[in-house]
Design an enzyme around this catalytic site. Structure first.
Site, mmCIF file in Angstrom:
data_model
loop_
_atom_site.group_PDB
_atom_site.id
_atom_site.type_symbol
_atom_site.label_atom_id
_atom_site.label_comp_id
_atom_site.label_asym_id
_atom_site.label_seq_id
_atom_site.Cartn_x
_atom_site.Cartn_y
_atom_site.Cartn_z
ATOM 1 N N LYS A 20 0.831 -1.188 0.045
ATOM 2 C CA LYS A 20 0.169 -0.266 -0.076
ATOM 3 C C LYS A 20 0.847 1.258 -0.102
ATOM 4 O O LYS A 20 2.095 1.108 0.180
ATOM 5 C CB LYS A 20 -1.005 -0.074 1.231
ATOM 6 C CG LYS A 20 -1.775 -1.308 1.021
ATOM 7 C CD LYS A 20 -3.255 -1.220 1.913
ATOM 8 C CE LYS A 20 -3.096 -1.743 3.323
ATOM 9 N NZ LYS A 20 -4.334 -1.962 3.944
ATOM 10 N N TYR A 60 -12.080 -2.318 -1.910
ATOM 11 C CA TYR A 60 -12.452 -2.417 -0.484
ATOM 12 C C TYR A 60 -14.116 -2.525 -0.546
ATOM 13 O O TYR A 60 -14.668 -1.904 0.695
ATOM 14 C CB TYR A 60 -11.999 -1.270 0.385
ATOM 15 C CG TYR A 60 -10.607 -1.662 0.735
ATOM 16 C CD1 TYR A 60 -10.053 -2.747 1.371
ATOM 17 C CD2 TYR A 60 -9.374 -0.580 0.379
ATOM 18 C CE1 TYR A 60 -8.846 -3.116 1.782
ATOM 19 C CE2 TYR A 60 -8.361 -0.906 0.834
ATOM 20 C CZ TYR A 60 -7.886 -2.104 1.467
ATOM 21 O OH TYR A 60 -6.823 -2.403 1.881
ATOM 22 N N PHE A 68 -14.524 3.827 8.677
ATOM 23 C CA PHE A 68 -13.256 4.110 8.326
ATOM 24 C C PHE A 68 -13.093 3.895 6.662
ATOM 25 O O PHE A 68 -12.101 4.328 6.186
ATOM 26 C CB PHE A 68 -12.135 3.102 8.878
ATOM 27 C CG PHE A 68 -12.486 1.490 8.332
ATOM 28 C CD1 PHE A 68 -11.959 1.082 7.229
ATOM 29 C CD2 PHE A 68 -13.226 1.026 9.493
ATOM 30 C CE1 PHE A 68 -12.318 -0.391 7.216
ATOM 31 C CE2 PHE A 68 -13.351 -0.538 9.197
ATOM 32 C CZ PHE A 68 -12.794 -0.994 7.878
ATOM 33 N N THR A 102 -4.582 -7.626 11.227
ATOM 34 C CA THR A 102 -5.024 -6.415 10.512
ATOM 35 C C THR A 102 -4.542 -5.071 11.545
ATOM 36 O O THR A 102 -3.958 -3.971 11.028
ATOM 37 C CB THR A 102 -6.459 -6.091 10.698
ATOM 38 O OG1 THR A 102 -6.989 -7.215 9.747
ATOM 39 C CG2 THR A 102 -6.822 -4.731 9.748
ATOM 40 N N ARG A 113 3.405 -7.006 9.046
ATOM 41 C CA ARG A 113 2.994 -6.025 9.823
ATOM 42 C C ARG A 113 3.489 -5.764 11.160
ATOM 43 O O ARG A 113 3.739 -4.743 11.559
ATOM 44 C CB ARG A 113 1.523 -6.071 9.821
ATOM 45 C CG ARG A 113 0.657 -5.778 8.560
ATOM 46 C CD ARG A 113 -0.758 -6.152 8.710
ATOM 47 N NE ARG A 113 -1.430 -5.860 7.571
ATOM 48 C CZ ARG A 113 -2.757 -6.144 6.983
ATOM 49 N NH1 ARG A 113 -3.403 -7.082 7.814
ATOM 50 N NH2 ARG A 113 -3.350 -5.780 6.020
ATOM 51 N N ASN A 123 -0.652 -0.014 7.761
ATOM 52 C CA ASN A 123 -0.163 -1.461 7.985
ATOM 53 C C ASN A 123 0.437 -2.031 6.769
ATOM 54 O O ASN A 123 0.770 -3.269 6.593
ATOM 55 C CB ASN A 123 -1.439 -2.506 8.506
ATOM 56 C CG ASN A 123 -2.599 -2.417 7.696
ATOM 57 O OD1 ASN A 123 -2.384 -2.102 6.469
ATOM 58 N ND2 ASN A 123 -3.639 -3.018 8.016
ATOM 59 N N HIS A 126 -1.446 -5.453 1.850
ATOM 60 C CA HIS A 126 -3.068 -6.027 1.630
ATOM 61 C C HIS A 126 -2.647 -7.422 1.106
ATOM 62 O O HIS A 126 -1.851 -7.757 0.089
ATOM 63 C CB HIS A 126 -3.834 -5.465 0.637
ATOM 64 C CG HIS A 126 -5.002 -6.300 0.239
ATOM 65 N ND1 HIS A 126 -6.269 -6.269 0.994
ATOM 66 C CD2 HIS A 126 -5.006 -7.037 -0.844
ATOM 67 C CE1 HIS A 126 -6.918 -6.949 0.457
ATOM 68 N NE2 HIS A 126 -6.300 -7.687 -0.629
ATOM 69 N N GLU A 137 -10.193 -10.088 -6.697
ATOM 70 C CA GLU A 137 -9.096 -9.138 -6.559
ATOM 71 C C GLU A 137 -8.084 -9.105 -7.672
ATOM 72 O O GLU A 137 -7.715 -8.056 -8.486
ATOM 73 C CB GLU A 137 -8.177 -8.887 -5.188
ATOM 74 C CG GLU A 137 -9.289 -8.647 -3.985
ATOM 75 C CD GLU A 137 -8.669 -8.963 -2.920
ATOM 76 O OE1 GLU A 137 -7.593 -9.559 -2.632
ATOM 77 O OE2 GLU A 137 -9.623 -8.722 -1.820
HETATM 78 P P1 GDP Z 1 -7.049 -6.820 6.456
HETATM 79 O O1 GDP Z 1 -7.712 -7.957 5.375
HETATM 80 O O2 GDP Z 1 -6.276 -7.417 7.188
HETATM 81 O O3 GDP Z 1 -6.034 -5.722 5.243
HETATM 82 O O4 GDP Z 1 -8.374 -5.772 7.063
HETATM 83 P P2 GDP Z 1 -9.583 -5.430 6.586
HETATM 84 O O5 GDP Z 1 -10.228 -6.166 5.477
HETATM 85 O O6 GDP Z 1 -10.536 -5.772 7.754
HETATM 86 O O7 GDP Z 1 -9.400 -3.825 6.486
HETATM 87 C C1 GDP Z 1 -8.881 -3.432 5.300
HETATM 88 C C2 GDP Z 1 -8.089 -2.377 5.786
HETATM 89 O O8 GDP Z 1 -8.889 -1.219 6.065
HETATM 90 C C3 GDP Z 1 -7.037 -2.798 6.774
HETATM 91 O O9 GDP Z 1 -5.866 -3.148 6.458
HETATM 92 C C4 GDP Z 1 -6.909 -1.484 7.568
HETATM 93 O O10 GDP Z 1 -5.889 -0.520 6.770
HETATM 94 C C5 GDP Z 1 -8.116 -0.620 7.362
HETATM 95 N N1 GDP Z 1 -9.043 -0.985 8.388
HETATM 96 C C6 GDP Z 1 -9.499 -2.097 8.917
HETATM 97 N N2 GDP Z 1 -10.300 -1.789 10.075
HETATM 98 C C7 GDP Z 1 -10.234 -0.383 10.481
HETATM 99 C C8 GDP Z 1 -10.453 0.360 11.689
HETATM 100 O O11 GDP Z 1 -11.264 0.011 12.295
HETATM 101 N N3 GDP Z 1 -10.113 1.598 11.426
HETATM 102 C C9 GDP Z 1 -9.199 1.945 10.729
HETATM 103 N N4 GDP Z 1 -8.885 3.279 10.711
HETATM 104 N N5 GDP Z 1 -8.856 1.330 9.747
HETATM 105 C C10 GDP Z 1 -9.271 0.029 9.311
HETATM 106 MG MG MG Z 2 -9.410 -7.471 4.039
#
Ligand code: GDP
Ligand code: MG
Length: 160
Positions: A20, A60, A68, A102, A113, A123, A126, A137
């Site tokens: 990212k 996303y 968020f 995450t 991470r 983080n 992805h 994707e």
């Molecule tokens: P991932 O699959 O581990 O990347 O996580 P998710 O699919 O749940 O979320 C996608 C991305 O959104 C994450 O990698 C974070 O960068 C961001 N994100 C997810 N949950 C939160 C949250 O509660 N707050 C914030 N600020 N960012 C979030």
């Molecule tokens: Mg995800």
């Protein structure tokens, strides 16, 4: 000469892995790719681009409506990303394990991470969360002719 058979189907699972914008700005592209390469996964697609807001929103889409989401789309489309496709046995699940939780503060030591990030919104990487997500994707980010089909010289030393 010796022919080493190769179970193409079992070992050709693919995952969408993306550095990212924070990871690109911080010069971590090589570190991310290195982890997947050294594990034995095969790089079959890679490109650098600044995603449009539309592409970021589609990527996303599952988070559309969450608090968020707008910040997430803004951030992903704010700079260059490195979009990759890695191929190999169980790469989706194993890739997620290598990436870590995450929230980087909850990521196990040794994961990408945990080793390179602090905040959830920064983080660095992805990774697809299921084989179905990976297929969606990969189709979203790559054209079929941007993915390479090839055998590595080392595959018989990665797979028995
Ligand atoms: P991932 O699959 O581990 O990347 O996580 P998710 O699919 O749940 O979320 C996608 C991305 O959104 C994450 O990698 C974070 O960068 C961001 N994100 C997810 N949950 C939160 C949250 O509660 N707050 C914030 N600020 N960012 C979030
Ligand atoms: Mg995800």
């Amino acid at each position: 000469g010796t022919t080493v058979s190769f179970a193409a189907s079992a070992n050709s699972e693919r995952s969408f892995i993306m550095v990212k914008p924070d990871g690109v700005h911080r010069g971590l592209v090589g570190d991310v790719i290195k982890r997947f390469e050294q594990r034995g996964y095969k790089l079959v697609g890679i490109k650098v681009l600044v995603p449009s807001r539309e592409l970021a929103s589609k990527h996303y889409a599952e988070h559309d409506g969450k608090p968020f989401f707008p910040k997430l789309v803004d951030f992903l489309s704010s700079g260059a990303v490195v979009a990759c496709v890695f191929e190999g046995k169980d790469v989706v699940k194993t890739g997620r394990t290598m990436i870590g939780a995450t929230n980087p503060l909850a990521s196990a030591p040794g994961t990408l991470r945990a080793d390179f990030a602090v905040d959830m919104g920064r983080n660095i990487i992805h990774g697809s969360d299921s084989v179905e997500s990976a297929m969606r994707e990969i189709a979203l980010w790559f054209n079929a002719d941007e993915l390479a089909t090839y055998a590595t010289a080392t595959q018989a030393w990665v797979y028995e």
